[in-house]
Design a protein around this motif. Structure first.
Motif, PDB file in Angstrom:
ATOM      1  N   LYS A   1       0.839  -1.205   0.000  1.00 23.47           N
ATOM      2  CA  LYS A   1       0.000   0.000   0.000  1.00 23.47           C
ATOM      3  C   LYS A   1       0.868   1.248   0.000  1.00 23.47           C
ATOM      4  O   LYS A   1       0.625   2.207  -0.751  1.00 23.47           O
ATOM      5  CB  LYS A   1      -0.930  -0.016   1.209  1.00 23.47           C
ATOM      6  N   LYS A   2       1.897   1.246   0.847  1.00 18.42           N
ATOM      7  CA  LYS A   2       2.803   2.385   0.922  1.00 18.42           C
ATOM      8  C   LYS A   2       3.501   2.614  -0.420  1.00 18.42           C
ATOM      9  O   LYS A   2       3.618   3.761  -0.876  1.00 18.42           O
ATOM     10  CB  LYS A   2       3.829   2.133   2.040  1.00 18.42           C
TER      11      LYS A   2
ATOM     12  N   VAL B   1       2.431   1.635  -3.468  1.00 22.34           N
ATOM     13  CA  VAL B   1       1.438   2.077  -4.459  1.00 22.34           C
ATOM     14  C   VAL B   1       1.159   3.569  -4.287  1.00 22.34           C
ATOM     15  O   VAL B   1       1.098   4.323  -5.266  1.00 22.34           O
ATOM     16  CB  VAL B   1       0.144   1.237  -4.339  1.00 22.34           C
ATOM     17  N   ASP B   2       1.012   3.998  -3.040  1.00 22.74           N
ATOM     18  CA  ASP B   2       0.785   5.423  -2.784  1.00 22.74           C
ATOM     19  C   ASP B   2       1.970   6.261  -3.244  1.00 22.74           C
ATOM     20  O   ASP B   2       1.790   7.329  -3.847  1.00 22.74           O
ATOM     21  CB  ASP B   2       0.515   5.668  -1.300  1.00 22.74           C
ATOM     22  N   LYS B   3       3.172   5.790  -2.976  1.00 27.73           N
ATOM     23  CA  LYS B   3       4.384   6.506  -3.392  1.00 27.73           C
ATOM     24  C   LYS B   3       4.456   6.600  -4.910  1.00 27.73           C
ATOM     25  O   LYS B   3       4.738   7.667  -5.474  1.00 27.73           O
ATOM     26  CB  LYS B   3       5.616   5.792  -2.847  1.00 27.73           C
TER      27      LYS B   3
ATOM     28  N   SER C   1       1.967   6.467  -7.005  1.00 22.85           N
ATOM     29  CA  SER C   1       0.887   7.322  -7.478  1.00 22.85           C
ATOM     30  C   SER C   1       1.242   8.806  -7.377  1.00 22.85           C
ATOM     31  O   SER C   1       0.798   9.615  -8.180  1.00 22.85           O
ATOM     32  CB  SER C   1      -0.385   7.064  -6.674  1.00 22.85           C
ATOM     33  N   ALA C   2       2.056   9.143  -6.394  1.00 23.28           N
ATOM     34  CA  ALA C   2       2.412  10.532  -6.167  1.00 23.28           C
ATOM     35  C   ALA C   2       3.555  11.011  -7.065  1.00 23.28           C
ATOM     36  O   ALA C   2       3.804  12.204  -7.166  1.00 23.28           O
ATOM     37  CB  ALA C   2       2.795  10.740  -4.694  1.00 23.28           C
TER      38      ALA C   2
END
Length: 87
Positions: free
Chosen positions: A76-77, A79-81, A83-84
């Motif tokens: 999750k971490k 994927v978020d990274k 995405s940003a």
């Protein structure tokens, strides 16, 4: 099925079958072997690709369990990274 559940199921299976649960370097070698098998399946025998990729995931989740890593959290971490990122 979520990654955390998969991680526990893969680990429980290793214990039940008496597979390696302590030798982390060996598991990384096996993971590389499974990744190579997935690549070969993609190149030559596509009907086995899904099974080989599943092996890659199972080995990765087992390594995470061996070292006490919450792989679901880490994915999750990441994927978020990703995405940003602007690239």
């Amino acid at each position: 099925m979520d990654v955390g559940s998969l991680q526990r199921i893969a680990w429980d299976n290793k214990i039940l079958k008496g597979y390696n649960t302590t030798d982390v370097p060996l598991e990384f070698c096996m993971l590389q072997e499974k990744a190579a098998a997935a690549f070969s399946a993609w190149r030559k025998r596509k009907e086995l690709l899904g099974e080989e990729l599943a092996d890659v995931v199972l080995y990765a989740t087992s390594i995470a369990e061996m070292i006490g890593l919450d792989l679901q959290y880490e994915i999750k971490k990441k994927v978020d990274k990703n995405s940003a990122r602007s690239d």
